[in-house]
Design an enzyme around this catalytic site. Structure first.
Site, short mmCIF file in Angstrom:
data_model
loop_
_atom_site.label_atom_id
_atom_site.label_comp_id
_atom_site.label_asym_id
_atom_site.label_seq_id
_atom_site.Cartn_x
_atom_site.Cartn_y
_atom_site.Cartn_z
N ASP A 1 31.47 63.54 2.17
CA ASP A 1 31.80 62.64 1.06
C ASP A 1 33.33 62.54 0.94
O ASP A 1 33.92 62.98 -0.05
CB ASP A 1 31.18 63.19 -0.24
CG ASP A 1 31.43 62.29 -1.44
OD1 ASP A 1 31.78 61.11 -1.24
OD2 ASP A 1 31.28 62.76 -2.58
N ASP B 1 36.69 72.05 0.04
CA ASP B 1 37.60 71.02 -0.48
C ASP B 1 39.03 71.51 -0.33
O ASP B 1 39.29 72.72 -0.36
CB ASP B 1 37.29 70.71 -1.95
CG ASP B 1 37.84 69.36 -2.39
OD1 ASP B 1 37.07 68.38 -2.39
OD2 ASP B 1 39.05 69.29 -2.71
N CYS C 1 33.62 55.30 0.40
CA CYS C 1 33.78 54.74 -0.95
C CYS C 1 34.82 53.62 -0.97
O CYS C 1 35.36 53.29 -2.02
CB CYS C 1 34.15 55.83 -1.95
SG CYS C 1 35.68 56.71 -1.54
N ARG D 1 23.13 62.09 -4.88
CA ARG D 1 23.03 63.54 -4.97
C ARG D 1 21.57 63.97 -5.13
O ARG D 1 21.13 64.95 -4.55
CB ARG D 1 23.88 64.06 -6.14
CG ARG D 1 25.38 63.91 -5.92
CD ARG D 1 26.17 64.63 -6.97
NE ARG D 1 26.38 63.87 -8.19
CZ ARG D 1 27.47 63.16 -8.46
NH1 ARG D 1 28.45 63.07 -7.57
NH2 ARG D 1 27.60 62.51 -9.61
N PHE E 1 34.28 67.97 1.40
CA PHE E 1 34.96 67.23 0.33
C PHE E 1 34.13 67.37 -0.95
O PHE E 1 33.80 66.40 -1.62
CB PHE E 1 35.13 65.75 0.70
CG PHE E 1 35.72 65.50 2.07
CD1 PHE E 1 37.09 65.55 2.26
CD2 PHE E 1 34.90 65.23 3.16
CE1 PHE E 1 37.63 65.33 3.52
CE2 PHE E 1 35.43 65.00 4.41
CZ PHE E 1 36.81 65.05 4.61
#
Length: 400
Positions: free
Chosen positions: A301, A252, A341, A214, A230
């Site tokens: 993300d 989101d 991730c 970030r 996201f």
């Protein structure tokens, strides 16, 4: 404590252990001698009786034994204090500890347990039967270790509500350990303030692993028009706002997340610059494209598209699709920050998916950075599961 059960591996097995990992799988075991209950400590030895360490066993799990140590030592309060003290000392050297992950399971040689610190609150997640017996001891010991540095823990919340517990024969649990407290509270990271919710938020309430990723996007966003996909509770979006972006749109699918993100924008006095909307990102990006919208910086993300090896092919398609959609929205000379991730999606396959996406939309990519998870989520060599976050920043250039 006397350990009377011995697990002997088949000849040629124990490859994970020999590479530095902590797991023994059910099909690697030749014999188990001695009486035991699931969750109990056992000694592990090679086919030739060479000692490999001590761990806990669970016959409900394909990961039959998880090692706690490779030495013949007592697994007692002193042992666990040593493990926790080492984990905390490592964090003090490598990260901002105001909010950080103090225990990252296997990578801290405490398989099955995760402990996050958010200011003066601890959030614990226990996923294995073997660690269930020790979790209260670990909390008490960690509180004592932190107190030595002048940190008084105000409360502890348990988020052991993941599906993995079912595989261990455990119920999914969630709630206070000790005195209750307000589960919505403020933390600060990278000079950004966040109201987080450790009771209802995802995982333990906040994704600490992206802390320095970030921060990395802050240098790209001065006077920029930014799209953060996201966004969850607005993490990348707010970092862009605090760093001087001209406008930021965070998207989101969760109304709860968007509501909290909007609250966080107000807390940081960014509500005029940073806006949030509730959309399914996969549906929303084509809508932006139809409107000929473009951005100086696009951030992707997404949640993990695969949680098993068997679904990697579909995951590659998913990452290719979302990156193709994102790339179409980046202005010539602008930037794309994108990540995965999932530890099953290795760096090679992830880069391959991005390359295919760029080719299909006639964009050229110039790599700015290739990053990973924050150091408070250390990568233990020999344990591929501990390396999961891949974060790439590219400059996006039209073919011309």
């Amino acid at each position: 404590m006397s350990i009377n059960t011995v697990v002997t591996l088949k000849k040629g097995e124990g490859r994970t252990l020999s590479q530095g990992g902590l797991w023994v799988f059910d099909n690697e075991i030749d014999t188990i001698k001695g009486h035991f209950k699931n969750g109990a400590l056992v000694k592990v030895e090679a086919f030739n009786h060479y000692p490999l360490g001590i761990g806990y066993i669970n016959q409900n799990s394909k990961i039959r034994v998880r090692l706690l140590t490779r030495k013949d030592t007592n697994i007692d309060e002193k042992f666990f204090r040593m493990r926790l003290a080492n984990a905390w000392e490592y964090r003090k050297k490598t990260v901002d500890t105001s909010s950080c992950r103090i225990v990252f399971g296997d990578a801290d040689f405490l398989p099955g347990i995760t402990i996050d610190k958010f200011e003066d609150i601890l959030v614990i997640q226990c996923l294995t039967l073997g660690m269930e017996a020790y979790k209260l001891l670990l909390i008490d010991l960690l509180k004592d270790i932190l107190k030595e540095d002048g940190i008084i823990i105000r409360g502890v919340y348990e988020r052991s509500d993941a599906k993995e517990r079912k595989k261990e024969g455990l119920e999914r649990v969630k709630g206070f350990i000790g005195e209750p407290f307000e589960t919505r509270f403020m933390i600060t990271e990278n000079n950004v303030k966040y109201m987080i919710d450790v009771e209802n938020g995802q995982k333990t309430g906040f994704f600490l692993d992206q802390k320095y990723n970030r921060l990395a996007i802050q240098s790209l966003v001065k006077d920029a028009k930014v799209l953060d996909c996201f966004t969850y509770i607005g993490t990348f979006a707010l970092n862009a706002g605090i760093a001087g972006a001209k406008s930021v749109l965070g998207v989101d699918a969760s109304e709860l997340a968007v509501s909290l993100a909007s609250e966080n924008a107000k807390i940081n006095h960014l509500e005029d610059t940073v806006k949030f909307e509730c959309h399914d990102v996969f549906d929303f990006l084509p809508e932006l494209e139809e409107k000929n919208e473009t951005f100086d910086v696009v951030i992707l993300d997404p949640p993990a598209f695969t949680k098993s090896r068997s679904s990697i092919k579909n995951a590659i398609k998913g990452y290719r699709e979302i990156n193709m959609r994102g790339l179409k929205l980046v202005k010539d000379g602008g930037y794309l920050a994108t990540c995965t991730c999932s530890h099953f999606m290795d760096e090679e396959n992830f880069k391959k998916a991005i390359a295919q996406a760029a080719k299909s939309v006639h964009k050229r990519l110039r790599q700015v950075e290739c990053r990973q998870q924050s150091p408070d989520h250390p990568i233990l060599w020999g344990d591929e599961n501990s390396s999961y976050l891949k974060f790439l920043i590219f400059q996006v250039v039209d073919e011309k």
